[in-house]
Enzyme design. Structure first.
Site, PDB file in Angstrom:
ATOM      1  N   ARG A 117       0.965  -1.212  -0.007  1.00 25.21           N
ATOM      2  CA  ARG A 117      -0.050  -0.018   0.158  1.00 25.21           C
ATOM      3  C   ARG A 117       0.933   1.362  -0.037  1.00 25.21           C
ATOM      4  O   ARG A 117       2.006   1.033   0.443  1.00 25.21           O
ATOM      5  CB  ARG A 117      -1.003  -0.129   1.291  1.00 25.21           C
ATOM      6  N   LYS A 144      -8.859  -2.536   0.366  1.00 32.28           N
ATOM      7  CA  LYS A 144      -8.670  -1.783   1.617  1.00 32.28           C
ATOM      8  C   LYS A 144      -9.279  -0.381   1.356  1.00 32.28           C
ATOM      9  O   LYS A 144      -9.981   0.239   2.237  1.00 32.28           O
ATOM     10  CB  LYS A 144      -7.259  -1.396   1.776  1.00 32.28           C
ATOM     11  N   HIS A 151     -11.140  -4.605  11.664  1.00 32.15           N
ATOM     12  CA  HIS A 151      -9.725  -5.258  10.865  1.00 32.15           C
ATOM     13  C   HIS A 151      -9.343  -6.335  11.665  1.00 32.15           C
ATOM     14  O   HIS A 151      -8.622  -6.580  12.559  1.00 32.15           O
ATOM     15  CB  HIS A 151      -8.626  -4.053  10.727  1.00 32.15           C
ATOM     16  N   SER A 165      -0.716  -6.782   9.843  1.00 34.07           N
ATOM     17  CA  SER A 165       0.022  -7.419   9.098  1.00 34.07           C
ATOM     18  C   SER A 165       1.315  -8.019   9.896  1.00 34.07           C
ATOM     19  O   SER A 165       2.230  -7.222  10.504  1.00 34.07           O
ATOM     20  CB  SER A 165       0.382  -7.005   7.880  1.00 34.07           C
ATOM     21  N   LYS A 214      -2.870 -13.005  12.142  1.00 37.52           N
ATOM     22  CA  LYS A 214      -4.092 -12.798  11.895  1.00 37.52           C
ATOM     23  C   LYS A 214      -4.622 -13.755  11.168  1.00 37.52           C
ATOM     24  O   LYS A 214      -5.624 -14.617  11.469  1.00 37.52           O
ATOM     25  CB  LYS A 214      -4.583 -11.506  11.757  1.00 37.52           C
ATOM     26  N   THR A 215      -4.078 -13.703   9.875  1.00 34.85           N
ATOM     27  CA  THR A 215      -4.720 -14.875   9.002  1.00 34.85           C
ATOM     28  C   THR A 215      -4.457 -16.189   9.289  1.00 34.85           C
ATOM     29  O   THR A 215      -5.066 -17.180   8.979  1.00 34.85           O
ATOM     30  CB  THR A 215      -4.235 -14.456   7.510  1.00 34.85           C
ATOM     31  N   ASP A 237      -9.981 -11.051   7.471  1.00 35.09           N
ATOM     32  CA  ASP A 237      -9.520  -9.688   7.442  1.00 35.09           C
ATOM     33  C   ASP A 237     -10.319  -8.492   7.934  1.00 35.09           C
ATOM     34  O   ASP A 237     -10.137  -7.747   8.504  1.00 35.09           O
ATOM     35  CB  ASP A 237      -8.842  -9.533   6.312  1.00 35.09           C
ATOM     36  N   ARG A 297       1.940 -12.160  -1.570  1.00 32.84           N
ATOM     37  CA  ARG A 297       0.658 -12.314  -1.314  1.00 32.84           C
ATOM     38  C   ARG A 297       0.204 -13.095  -2.050  1.00 32.84           C
ATOM     39  O   ARG A 297       0.306 -13.523  -3.274  1.00 32.84           O
ATOM     40  CB  ARG A 297      -0.086 -11.039  -1.258  1.00 32.84           C
TER      41      ARG A 297
END
Length: 523
Positions: free
Chosen positions: A44, A189, A208, A229, A233-234, A248, A312
């Protein structure tokens, strides 16, 4: 005179992959996924993100370094140019919704220059079923429009942008413009930011976070995993023992939680079959790999970060066998704040009451490990990100904190702070908690095996820490015991506590919330 092309409309995943290969946008890997490169934009670009400043919403947005204003006239001119640019070449159109709650979703029309960006949208957003009609959304009845033209070059002097690319949200006209932004994460996003603004007006907490459930039933009790990130989390929500809802972005209403997406966007760096089997096996035909290096036989080299550490993959939820097909669930049985603590001060688990939960929710403490922002690869250090996702929350932070407290109070949901970072000494010394150790902590939480009556207080950080946890060495629960020098630990803990206190000065909140944070007092 330029040719005028009609878009390819609602192509299937297979058709989009065929187009992407024919257009030389990417190539198939040995696993069957489509591998693409995003050039210099491998994450990003926060300096290139704007919100159009217009009368209806200008007083509701927390303007500043994150939410930067953009001229309505400049937006209109740039939108016209980009739209004309897309029409002068083959392009792709798809219709989706953002939000699994039919009453609180966005209907979105996505127009992309490339087939692979349309495939990303096809994976990540919720595909509208044939002949599906709107049930009358509480959020917006009209479609939102997205233009995504990664090949368009912006000129700051002419277009009012910061660089040759821009992401611009216009709430008044319900449009999102992405120009010169190949990194696909910008698209998801941007729409997440839109929903984060709109949902709050309808008594829904946008989050989030990832979510999974005990069973596949949509009323099953769920667990929520907040974190930036690199915190896990994932990975942690992709638990083979539980059913995935999403990885997410979610909303929490008075009726329960719902996913905003139809797919997952997972980090690939150092991905392994053993540690992350659900993600590993989801990478197959239909998935899109961004900036993953391939060997000469097109086998993915997940350990290779030569293009970026922010490699990714996007894939649809259908690639996960154990999932909640309704894409929603009941109220959570646990809320988990994941933090990657580089200082090795925080314990692997702490219990938070609702005020401490609001404090740590607003603080969003973690480390810049595996950052998704370009240009931040060398910035490995502690950071605070409001609501565990400051770049995506346009309203003042207190709006979201108040909604969190409201939901926690209504449901009596327990909240935990889980450190997935360092133990035994600060980075680069000590070591990071293993995935197996963190999974033991998470399992104890979601299975309700935390003994809240057998705890002790960590005074400097003002945290309540369990004395015992099945599957975890008890010495790990008390960080100071794992340092060679207790004096060094206490000095580092005081430094971290003071960082929390200094960061929290920006918030105007109930004093009970402020007092629930670190005190900085000695042991």
């Amino acid at each position: 005179m330029h040719a005028h092309f009609k878009p390819y409309v609602s192509l299937t995943a297979a058709e989009l992959i065929e187009h992407a290969i024919q257009n030389n946008e990417g190539r198939l890997t040995a696993s069957g996924a489509l591998a693409v490169s995003t050039g210099s934009r491998t994450g990003r670009s926060p300096l290139d993100r704007f919100i159009v400043k217009e009368p209806e919403t200008k007083d509701k947005i927390d303007w500043g370094k994150i939410n930067k204003p953009f001229s309505a006239n400049d937006f209109e001119n740039l939108w016209f140019e980009v739209h004309h640019y897309l029409q002068s070449q083959p392009h792709y159109l798809g219709n989706y919704q953002v939000g699994a709650d039919e009453e609180n979703c966005l209907e979105v029309e996505v127009l992309t220059q490339t087939a692979w960006h349309q495939l990303f949208a096809h994976n990540m957003f919720i595909r509208k079923r044939a002949n599906q009609t709107s049930s009358g959304s509480n959020i917006q009845k009209l479609n939102w429009q997205v233009l995504n033209a990664p090949g368009f070059t912006c000129h700051p002097d002419k277009h009012g942008t910061h660089s040759d690319g821009a992401v611009i949200i216009d709430f008044a006209s319900q449009r999102v413009l992405l120009a010169g932004m190949p990194y696909a994460g910008e698209m998801k996003k941007a729409l997440f930011s839109v929903q984060n603004f709109l949902l709050a007006e309808h008594d829904i907490l946008p989050m989030h976070c990832s979510a999974n459930a005990e069973t596949a039933d949509k009323t099953s009790r769920t667990a929520l995993y907040f974190g930036l990130s690199g915190t896990g989390k994932t990975t942690l929500s992709a638990d083979p023992k539980r059913y995935l809802i999403g990885d997410d972005e979610h909303g929490w209403s008075r009726n329960g939680i719902f996913n905003l997406e139809g797919g997952c966007y997972a980090k690939c760096i150092d991905l392994s079959e053993k540690q992350e089997p659900l993600i590993w096996y989801a990478i197959k035909f239909g998935a899109v790999l961004e900036n993953v290096v391939l060997d000469k036989e097109r086998i993915e080299k997940y350990e290779d970060d030569s293009l970026t550490a922010n490699t990714r993959v996007s894939y649809p939820l259908e690639h996960i066998p154990k999932r909640v097909t309704a894409n929603k669930g009941g109220h959570p049985s646990a809320v988990i704040f994941l933090t990657c603590d580089l200082s090795s001060v925080l314990p692997p688990i702490a219990i938070l009451d609702q005020y401490a939960a609001a404090y740590h929710f607003l603080s969003g403490y973690t480390a810049l490990v595996g950052s998704t922002e370009i240009g931040s690869q060398a910035a490995i250090g502690a950071t605070f990100s409001t609501c565990f996702g400051a770049p995506f929350f346009p309203r003042p932070a207190a709006d979201y904190a108040n909604l969190l407290i409201k939901r926690l109070t209504e449901t009596n949901t327990p909240v935990y702070l889980v450190n997935t970072g360092w133990t035994g000494g600060p980075y680069p010394n000590g070591r990071r908690f293993s995935i197996d150790e963190t999974r033991a902590v998470i399992s104890a939480i979601v299975e309700g095996k935390i003994d809240k009556d057998d705890c002790r207080k960590m005074e400097i950080m003002n945290l309540t820490v369990p004395n015992h946890l099945n599957g975890l060495d008890e010495t790990l629960l008390w960080p100071e015991k794992n340092w060679h020098n207790p004096v060094d630990y206490r000095s580092t803990a005081l430094q971290l506590a003071n960082r929390f206190i200094d960061n929290f000065k920006q918030y105007q909140v109930d004093e009970k919330i402020r007092q629930a944070g670190p005190s900085g007092a000695g042991i």
